[in-house]
Design a protein around this motif. Sequence first.
Motif, PDB file in Angstrom:
ATOM      1  N   ALA A 109       0.824  -1.213   0.000  1.00 18.26           N
ATOM      2  CA  ALA A 109       0.000   0.000   0.000  1.00 18.26           C
ATOM      3  C   ALA A 109       0.852   1.254   0.000  1.00 18.26           C
ATOM      4  CB  ALA A 109      -0.930   0.011   1.216  1.00 18.26           C
ATOM      5  N   ARG A 113      -3.715   4.731   0.739  1.00 13.21           N
ATOM      6  CA  ARG A 113      -4.598   3.579   0.941  1.00 13.21           C
ATOM      7  C   ARG A 113      -4.473   2.990   2.350  1.00 13.21           C
ATOM      8  NH1 ARG A 113      -3.220   3.135  -4.669  1.00 13.21           N
ATOM      9  NH2 ARG A 113      -5.140   3.275  -5.897  1.00 13.21           N
ATOM     10  N   ARG A 122     -11.230  -1.672   4.671  1.00  9.30           N
ATOM     11  CA  ARG A 122     -12.327  -2.113   3.809  1.00  9.30           C
ATOM     12  C   ARG A 122     -12.167  -3.564   3.392  1.00  9.30           C
ATOM     13  NH1 ARG A 122     -12.277  -0.401  -0.863  1.00  9.30           N
ATOM     14  NH2 ARG A 122     -14.491  -0.749  -1.272  1.00  9.30           N
ATOM     15  N   ARG A 124     -13.327  -5.934   0.023  1.00 10.35           N
ATOM     16  CA  ARG A 124     -13.705  -5.704  -1.370  1.00 10.35           C
ATOM     17  C   ARG A 124     -15.134  -6.166  -1.643  1.00 10.35           C
ATOM     18  NH1 ARG A 124      -9.327  -5.419  -5.592  1.00 10.35           N
ATOM     19  NH2 ARG A 124     -11.087  -5.979  -6.904  1.00 10.35           N
ATOM     20  N   SER A 127     -15.310  -9.782  -3.243  1.00 11.47           N
ATOM     21  CA  SER A 127     -14.686 -10.879  -2.515  1.00 11.47           C
ATOM     22  C   SER A 127     -15.681 -11.482  -1.529  1.00 11.47           C
ATOM     23  CB  SER A 127     -13.450 -10.388  -1.762  1.00 11.47           C
ATOM     24  OG  SER A 127     -12.891 -11.424  -0.977  1.00 11.47           O
ATOM     25  N   SER A 157      -8.156 -10.506   0.790  1.00 11.49           N
ATOM     26  CA  SER A 157      -9.297 -11.182   0.176  1.00 11.49           C
ATOM     27  C   SER A 157      -8.864 -12.601  -0.178  1.00 11.49           C
ATOM     28  CB  SER A 157      -9.757 -10.436  -1.075  1.00 11.49           C
ATOM     29  OG  SER A 157     -10.159  -9.116  -0.757  1.00 11.49           O
ATOM     30  N   TYR A 167      -3.613 -12.995  -9.117  1.00 11.45           N
ATOM     31  CA  TYR A 167      -4.589 -12.054  -8.588  1.00 11.45           C
ATOM     32  C   TYR A 167      -4.161 -11.453  -7.255  1.00 11.45           C
ATOM     33  CZ  TYR A 167      -7.766 -14.197 -12.021  1.00 11.45           C
ATOM     34  OH  TYR A 167      -8.349 -14.665 -13.170  1.00 11.45           O
ATOM     35  N   GLN A 170      -4.749  -7.706  -6.564  1.00 13.13           N
ATOM     36  CA  GLN A 170      -6.144  -7.344  -6.338  1.00 13.13           C
ATOM     37  C   GLN A 170      -6.618  -7.788  -4.957  1.00 13.13           C
ATOM     38  OE1 GLN A 170      -8.788  -7.927  -9.966  1.00 13.13           O
ATOM     39  NE2 GLN A 170      -6.976  -9.092 -10.578  1.00 13.13           N
ATOM     40  N   THR A 173      -4.185  -5.123  -2.533  1.00 18.22           N
ATOM     41  CA  THR A 173      -3.997  -3.679  -2.699  1.00 18.22           C
ATOM     42  C   THR A 173      -5.255  -3.033  -3.271  1.00 18.22           C
ATOM     43  OG1 THR A 173      -1.634  -4.044  -3.077  1.00 18.22           O
ATOM     44  CG2 THR A 173      -2.530  -1.907  -3.725  1.00 18.22           C
ATOM     45  N   TYR A 174      -5.893  -2.209  -2.451  1.00 21.38           N
ATOM     46  CA  TYR A 174      -7.092  -1.478  -2.857  1.00 21.38           C
ATOM     47  C   TYR A 174      -7.303  -0.391  -1.806  1.00 21.38           C
ATOM     48  CZ  TYR A 174      -8.954  -4.812   0.556  1.00 21.38           C
ATOM     49  OH  TYR A 174      -9.156  -5.562   1.676  1.00 21.38           O
ATOM     50  N   ASP A 175      -8.256   0.491  -1.989  1.00 16.24           N
ATOM     51  CA  ASP A 175      -8.481   1.576  -1.029  1.00 16.24           C
ATOM     52  C   ASP A 175      -8.867   1.010   0.333  1.00 16.24           C
ATOM     53  OD1 ASP A 175      -7.945   3.387  -3.008  1.00 16.24           O
ATOM     54  OD2 ASP A 175     -10.042   3.903  -3.405  1.00 16.24           O
ATOM     55  N   CYS A 177      -6.896  -0.834   2.309  1.00 17.72           N
ATOM     56  CA  CYS A 177      -6.413  -2.217   2.417  1.00 17.72           C
ATOM     57  C   CYS A 177      -5.437  -2.431   3.561  1.00 17.72           C
ATOM     58  CB  CYS A 177      -5.759  -2.651   1.113  1.00 17.72           C
ATOM     59  SG  CYS A 177      -4.218  -1.763   0.738  1.00 17.72           S
TER      60      CYS A 177
END
Length: 276
Positions: A109, A113, A122, A124, A127, A157, A167, A170, A173-175, A177
């Motif tokens: 991150a 994030r 958060r 996903r 997921s 996830s 994957y 994904q 790493t995301y907002d 995370c």
Amino acid sequence: MQLYKTEKGVVIQRGHVRYLKDLADWDGFINRSGLYQALLKDLEGLPPSKEEPLVTKTLPPIGNQEIWASGVTYMRSKQARIQESEKAGGGSFYDKVYDAERPELFFKASAQRTVGDGGTVRIRKDSSWDVPEPELTLFVCAEGTIEGYTIGNDMSSRSIEGENPLYLPQAKTYDGCAGLGPCIYVPENPISQHTEISLDILREDKSVFTGSIAINQMKRTHDELVSFLYSECKFPNGCFLMTGTGIVPPDSFTLQRGDEIRIRIGPIGTLTNYVG
């Protein structure tokens, strides 16, 4: 010593005494080789803070650093990764990583994030199986020396990660995370290998999962992980490195929105995050 990043500056706690130091450059402040000794010099002539207890809002202890992470560094993590791959129809990728010379390292991150103590992480929308991964996290300066420690919440996830190793970005790493905090612990000597990490997940104020593990159960050393990370990467502002998890909820468990995640590591404190 503990360093708390706040809106008023940095709070330096030494024992039971706190000091408040005006700070314009967080990156320059923490990114120093021999940070413990540098902090001792910073405290010379600095009067104790009159704020007792700490009431100033704390921020994630990160500036322009990247957060990286290590995988499959504990036996329990190895077992969990194998199980999730089997459930999703993936291959036997992770059983090989545990015994390999090269560790699993991946970008986790940016500060954008990442949330701090009391912040909302958060899960996903795409997921179906999500868990927190409580991890001792190293702060490594630009010169590649471990200068401090904090707590990391590596949100994962598992349904996406287990489906295919390609994957992983994904799944990781995301907002929202990552959680980081509540402070950077800067000891005179490396953290004790008997230090325990504990995890407690609450749902509607009731505990739905607890677990703990000592960091001496890690297969790889902290210096080994840092050596591989820094071998081909430069970090001009330093770097945070999550060292992997040995606490994994059962396969029947998944996080829900509204859950409260508490991760405690003795000398660092407790990182509390809420799931949104």
